[in-house]
Design a protein around this motif. Structure first.
Motif, PDB file in Angstrom:
ATOM      1  N   SER A 124       0.837  -1.200   0.000  1.00  0.00           N
ATOM      2  CA  SER A 124       0.000   0.000   0.000  1.00  0.00           C
ATOM      3  C   SER A 124       0.871   1.250   0.000  1.00  0.00           C
ATOM      4  CB  SER A 124      -0.914   0.000   1.223  1.00  0.00           C
ATOM      5  OG  SER A 124      -0.141   0.232   2.384  1.00  0.00           O
ATOM      6  N   PRO A 125       0.467   2.263  -0.782  1.00  0.00           N
ATOM      7  CA  PRO A 125       1.283   3.483  -0.824  1.00  0.00           C
ATOM      8  C   PRO A 125       1.379   4.144   0.549  1.00  0.00           C
ATOM      9  CG  PRO A 125      -0.452   3.543  -2.508  1.00  0.00           C
ATOM     10  CD  PRO A 125      -0.685   2.321  -1.679  1.00  0.00           C
ATOM     11  N   LEU A 127       1.744   2.849   3.546  1.00  0.00           N
ATOM     12  CA  LEU A 127       2.756   2.314   4.457  1.00  0.00           C
ATOM     13  C   LEU A 127       4.144   2.843   4.089  1.00  0.00           C
ATOM     14  CD1 LEU A 127       2.961   0.342   6.905  1.00  0.00           C
ATOM     15  CD2 LEU A 127       3.820  -1.333   5.286  1.00  0.00           C
ATOM     16  N   GLY A 128       4.357   3.113   2.799  1.00  0.00           N
ATOM     17  CA  GLY A 128       5.657   3.634   2.368  1.00  0.00           C
ATOM     18  C   GLY A 128       6.786   2.665   2.662  1.00  0.00           C
ATOM     19  N   ALA A 132       9.088  -2.371  -1.013  1.00  0.00           N
ATOM     20  CA  ALA A 132       7.891  -2.723  -1.768  1.00  0.00           C
ATOM     21  C   ALA A 132       8.253  -3.452  -3.052  1.00  0.00           C
ATOM     22  CB  ALA A 132       7.098  -1.458  -2.073  1.00  0.00           C
ATOM     23  N   GLU A 133       9.393  -3.084  -3.630  1.00  0.00           N
ATOM     24  CA  GLU A 133       9.810  -3.665  -4.902  1.00  0.00           C
ATOM     25  C   GLU A 133       9.925  -5.191  -4.821  1.00  0.00           C
ATOM     26  OE1 GLU A 133      13.378  -1.836  -6.320  1.00  0.00           O
ATOM     27  OE2 GLU A 133      13.144  -2.711  -8.303  1.00  0.00           O
ATOM     28  N   PHE A 136       6.859  -6.758  -6.191  1.00  0.00           N
ATOM     29  CA  PHE A 136       6.374  -6.367  -7.507  1.00  0.00           C
ATOM     30  C   PHE A 136       6.202  -7.570  -8.440  1.00  0.00           C
ATOM     31  CE2 PHE A 136       7.794  -1.602  -7.454  1.00  0.00           C
ATOM     32  CZ  PHE A 136       6.896  -1.389  -6.427  1.00  0.00           C
ATOM     33  N   ASN A 145       1.113  -0.082  -5.686  1.00  0.00           N
ATOM     34  CA  ASN A 145       2.074   0.723  -4.927  1.00  0.00           C
ATOM     35  C   ASN A 145       2.204   2.133  -5.483  1.00  0.00           C
ATOM     36  OD1 ASN A 145       5.369   1.343  -4.482  1.00  0.00           O
ATOM     37  ND2 ASN A 145       4.211   0.674  -2.704  1.00  0.00           N
ATOM     38  N   SER A 146       2.048   2.265  -6.810  1.00  0.00           N
ATOM     39  CA  SER A 146       2.198   3.610  -7.388  1.00  0.00           C
ATOM     40  C   SER A 146       0.842   4.276  -7.588  1.00  0.00           C
ATOM     41  CB  SER A 146       2.983   3.537  -8.689  1.00  0.00           C
ATOM     42  OG  SER A 146       2.412   2.574  -9.529  1.00  0.00           O
ATOM     43  N   LYS A 148      -1.856   3.224  -9.132  1.00  0.00           N
ATOM     44  CA  LYS A 148      -2.556   3.030 -10.400  1.00  0.00           C
ATOM     45  C   LYS A 148      -3.535   1.871 -10.364  1.00  0.00           C
ATOM     46  CE  LYS A 148       1.307   4.887 -13.024  1.00  0.00           C
ATOM     47  NZ  LYS A 148       2.648   4.358 -12.776  1.00  0.00           N
TER      48      LYS A 148
ATOM     49  N   GLU B  44       8.468   5.589  -7.528  1.00  0.00           N
ATOM     50  CA  GLU B  44       7.154   5.504  -6.862  1.00  0.00           C
ATOM     51  C   GLU B  44       7.329   5.186  -5.383  1.00  0.00           C
ATOM     52  OE1 GLU B  44       7.721   3.726  -9.697  1.00  0.00           O
ATOM     53  OE2 GLU B  44       6.695   5.149 -11.029  1.00  0.00           O
ATOM     54  N   ARG B  47       8.510   8.135  -3.589  1.00  0.00           N
ATOM     55  CA  ARG B  47       7.452   9.139  -3.430  1.00  0.00           C
ATOM     56  C   ARG B  47       6.562   8.778  -2.238  1.00  0.00           C
ATOM     57  NH1 ARG B  47       4.331   9.065  -8.478  1.00  0.00           N
ATOM     58  NH2 ARG B  47       2.957   7.748  -7.245  1.00  0.00           N
ATOM     59  N   ASN B  48       6.226   7.485  -2.119  1.00  0.00           N
ATOM     60  CA  ASN B  48       5.401   7.051  -0.984  1.00  0.00           C
ATOM     61  C   ASN B  48       6.085   7.316   0.342  1.00  0.00           C
ATOM     62  OD1 ASN B  48       3.458   6.092  -2.724  1.00  0.00           O
ATOM     63  ND2 ASN B  48       4.287   4.014  -2.754  1.00  0.00           N
ATOM     64  N   ILE B  49       7.391   7.035   0.388  1.00  0.00           N
ATOM     65  CA  ILE B  49       8.123   7.238   1.648  1.00  0.00           C
ATOM     66  C   ILE B  49       8.178   8.710   1.990  1.00  0.00           C
ATOM     67  CG2 ILE B  49      10.326   6.930   2.819  1.00  0.00           C
ATOM     68  CD1 ILE B  49      10.831   4.575   0.934  1.00  0.00           C
TER      69      ILE B  49
END
Lengths: 535, 310
Positions: A124-125, A127-128, A132-133, A136, A145-146, A148, B44, B47-49
């Motif tokens: 989820s965006p 949580l940052g 995350a990668e 993917f 994540n981005s 979209k 991306e 940006r989230n962080i």
């Protein structure tokens, strides 16, 4: 009876009773009482598996949690929280069957939903998560994540309590290897939802691994006890783990030699020779390569012949035996030792072989002359960039000397502070720069995909569509033989073009007391204490 | 007195404000940020962080938000240690550094002052030379060398103290000595020269002539007057030692605050850099203030009002 005698009698009784009590408590529960003491390298940044990024976190999380799969001593993915899994014909859908007997440390059953929740929140965006990668590979993971795609579009779904269906972006034959990594660990949904600070205190942590964390003193120590609710707890030998968190490598050696820890790793390079002599250190391969990047967009390194000449003109044997002196292996390829090839027990590196002869000055000189710089004449001034560090400096100086002696090239050295260095290197603000890579999972792709055109870690900025195509095939082909062949081809192409100059394969230096048994560690530097104990 | 104190407090607040602003600007101007890592993050993810930590706000907004939080004594979350706040880090590390620091300061002051007195009383005799050579060593040997030597000798050779870690008083001795050596040497020298100067003054001669005993001369008349330079030194020194030392804490693996001074900059952990800088400067300022108050108690000729008018 004199007072002195009375005292000694009392003392004897106390000691005897302490002994009896001590014995009876050992008999009551299975397991080894003596705690296993580990000298940990650094304070973990977090103990939430979704936020973890590095070695220090991993060392804690591997004992506290367990993924769908785990690694055995031969770096294979074996069933863990999942007892088995099925793969669809097209290789895109994995169905994991979670053990019915698998429980959290508080006794709750582990459900497919816990995994779905953990993976989706990691992506989820909000949580940052910095890693995350790593997820993917799951369908729509990157899109979600981005921003979209929505959470429900992500390809992970709990069919029922014990069945987790994962749809992938493209067939990823090594997906079961990935699910053993900490980014794929589950979290206890109820706990996480109830308390946003759940991961900061051992009291609020609910985990599913062989051990539970009971005490964590930041930057100092941590204590774990055996998790009686763990499904495979009969195999867990030690009742207690004690971690000393010691960043200073000299101090770690002091603690080991003063018998304050049983296991530790990475002693200072200056001590290694002595420790090898005193048989206190064992050297194991690590899935990591030390190399230099050539900036392919700047003259003279836009010419592959120059890159090759510089690569051939150094004596790696001398570097590892006289400079680094920690039994690293000279590298004549990019993918390090320790990864399986076609058959069980084979090695990708051995099958692929060496791509050049070490210290091949004659060929190097010839190549440099062919490139239009006979004996180094006409070369622009060259600067070698590295991050400020004693060890990197020593290697850079040795290589500077070798290039001067063997090619007649004058190279300047420049060092930068770590974060400044990373920035310059990523921006292509250099000619030759130090680099290194540690594999995330035991597959050659963890190295080879690094040099694809759009990879953020391709610091040489080399772009080759044929190479990209080969990597794409390797990522999606589920036929093992074809996959391995494609990866060997890709590495050959890479070594023909030489955007990077391999120097050595890393090793990891373990210091383990002879009475420690049952330790499992992998080439990705995962150390499992599950079955380890002090004899 | 009241007027002086309120003036001082006002100037202290101003100094801290300047420290915060300067550190904030310096920190954001060094290349690289908290999330610049060897493994490049995708744009991306980055940006989230940045959104999570409000690093995507304009700098002036980050600055005003930060100032607002400071007024509520909230120093913000650490970027590196994701489950901890700067307040947590200081609350964890400071008590440990204070324990060790207090021990070291006491050691430095008691041993240093006594050695200084003895040296002064035996001026230009063997004991004086011995103490002064020892203090030259104390000043010139770096703490990491002394620490390594102490570990080698006391932990490995005679196995009297543990080599590292933090588990009680016996763990405090070796790091305490390593920390105390330098200030102890300085205190001894300052005491000695202060004593020598005072002992040669007229009022001491008068006291002697009146038949005051040697003890009373040394302790009641000379020592009190010769301590002013020592107090001037001890104030900031205590603030420095109490907030921990990077070298000693890292060699003995002590979970104090000192190591965060260095590692937070290396990590570009913005909030931790700012938080402990503010904390440290506040301590220094307060200790300096206490030193000024101590002057009055030691020497009636110094008056705070006069000083405040300067």
């Amino acid at each position: 009876m004199s007072l002195k005698k009375l005292c000694s009698l009392l003392l004897a009784i106390t000691m005897l009773s302490a002994f009896v009590i001590g014995c009876s408590s050992t008999a009551s529960k299975v397991g080894v009482d003596k705690p296993l003491r580990f000298g940990q390298l650094a304070e973990p940044e977090t103990l939430d598996p979704r936020l973890a990024t590095g070695q220090p976190e991993m060392q804690f999380l591997l004992q506290m949690y367990e993924g769908l799969t785990t690694y055995d001593a031969n770096n294979n993915a074996v069933p863990a929280a999942a007892e088995k899994w099925d793969v669809s014909q097209d290789g895109l859908t994995y169905t994991f069957h979670i053990r019915k007997e698998a429980k959290w440390s508080n006794g709750d059953p582990i459900t497919a939903e816990d995994f779905e929740y953990a993976w989706k929140t990691l992506l989820s965006p909000e949580l940052g998560s910095r890693y995350a990668e790593m997820l993917f590979y799951v369908k729509n993971g990157e899109a979600y994540n981005s921003g979209k795609a929505k959470a429900e579009d992500v390809g992970v779904k709990a069919i029922d309590n014990n069945t987790l269906e994962v749809t992938l972006q493209e067939p990823t034959p090594y997906f079961p290897q990935l699910t053993a990594c900490y980014s794929y660990f589950p979290v206890h949904k109820k706990t996480v939802e109830a308390d946003p600070n759940w991961a900061s205190d051992p009291k609020t942590m609910v985990t599913n691994g062989p051990f539970t964390l009971t005490n964590w003193v930041h930057n100092e120590k941590a204590e774990f006890v055996k998790n009686e609710n763990y499904w495979d707890s009969s195999k867990v030998k030690s009742k207690k783990l004690e971690f000393a968190i010691v960043e200073n490598n000299t101090t770690r050696v002091s603690l080991f030699e003063n018998d304050q820890v049983d296991i530790t790793l990475n002693p200072p390079p200056s001590e290694i020779e002595r420790l090898i002599k005193e048989k206190e250190v064992t050297i194991e391969p690590l899935l990591a390569t030390y190399y230099y990047d050539f900036n392919v967009n700047k003259a003279p390194f836009d010419n592959p012949k120059v890159r090759k000449a510089f690569t051939l003109a150094i004596d790696r044997d001398a570097i590892v035996s006289k400079v680094t002196r920690a039994s690293q292996k000279p590298a004549a390829a990019f993918v390090p030792i320790g990864l399986p090839d076609m058959e069980l027990g084979s090695d990708f590196r051995k099958a692929g072989g060496h791509f050049y002869k070490d210290n091949d000055i004659e060929t190097a000189k010839k190549l440099l002359a062919e490139a239009g710089y006979p004996d180094g004449k006409g070369l622009p001034p060259i600067t070698l960039l590295y991050n400020t560090h004693e060890g990197h400096k020593a290697i850079a100086e040795a290589i500077q000397e070798m290039w001067k002696k063997n090619l007649g090239v004058q190279v300047e050295l420049e060092n930068q502070e770590w974060k400044v260095f990373i920035k310059s290197r990523a921006a292509g603000d250099y000619q030759v720069a130090r680099d290194g890579w540690t594999g995330d999972f035991p597959d050659p792709l963890t190295f080879l995909s690094l040099l694809t055109s759009n990879n953020g870690n391709n610091n040489s900025h080399w772009k080759n569509s044929q190479f990209d195509q080969l990597i794409k095939q390797a990522k999606s082909t589920s036929d093992l033989a074809a996959r391995i062949k494609v990866m060997h081809d890709a590495e050959k192409l890479l070594m023909d073009e030489m955007p990077v100059m391999p120097i050595y394969y890393y090793t990891v230096d373990y210091m383990i007391k002879p009475n420690v048994k049952g330790l499992v560690h992998t080439v990705t530097d995962y150390i499992y204490f599950k079955e380890a104990y002090v004899e | 007195m009241l007027q002086y104190v309120s003036k001082r407090i006002l100037s202290m607040v101003l100094v801290i404000y300047i420290v915060i602003t300067a550190t904030f600007l310096l920190m954001h101007s060094i290349p690289g940020g908290p999330f610049t890592t060897e493994k490049q993050l995708t744009p991306e993810v980055l940006r989230n962080i940045n959104a999570r930590y409000h690093l995507d706000d304009p700098l002036w907004k980050q600055y005003t938000d930060y100032m607002g939080n400071i007024l509520r004594f909230d120093l913000g979350p650490s970027f590196k240690y994701q489950d901890r706040t700067v307040n947590n880090i200081i609350a964890d590390g400071f008590p440990v550094s204070v324990q060790l620091g207090t021990f070291a300061v006491l050691l430095a002051v008691t041993v240093g002052i006594s050695a200084g007195i003895f040296a002064a009383l035996r001026h230009n005799r063997t004991l004086d030379y011995m103490i002064m050579s020892a203090s030259t060593l104390g000043i010139s040997i770096p703490s990491f060398i002394l620490a390594s030597f102490l570990i080698y000798f006391f932990a490995f050779k005679i196995k009297l103290f543990p080599a590292a870690m933090w588990n009680g008083f016996s763990y405090m001795i070796l790091p305490g000595i390593s920390l105390a050596a330098l200030p102890m040497a300085v205190v001894a020298r300052l005491t000695r020269s202060g004593m020598l100067e005072v002992l040669s003054q007229d009022f001491i001669r008068t006291a002697r002539a009146k038949g005051v005993g040697k003890r009373a001369i040394v302790y009641r008349h000379a020592l009190k007057n010769s301590l002013i330079p020592v107090v001037t030194y001890v104030g900031p020194m205590a603030a420095g030692i109490l907030t921990g030392s990077f070298v000693v804490e890292s060699i003995f693996n002590i979970p104090g605050l000192g190591r965060h001074f260095v590692t937070s900059i290396y990590n570009r952990d913005y909030t931790v850099i700012l938080g402990i800088t503010i904390f440290y400067s506040a301590l220094i300022i307060i200790f300096n203030f206490l030193v000024d108050v101590a002057y009055v108690l030691l020497d009636p000729r110094i008056s705070l009002e006069k000083k405040g008018d300067n």
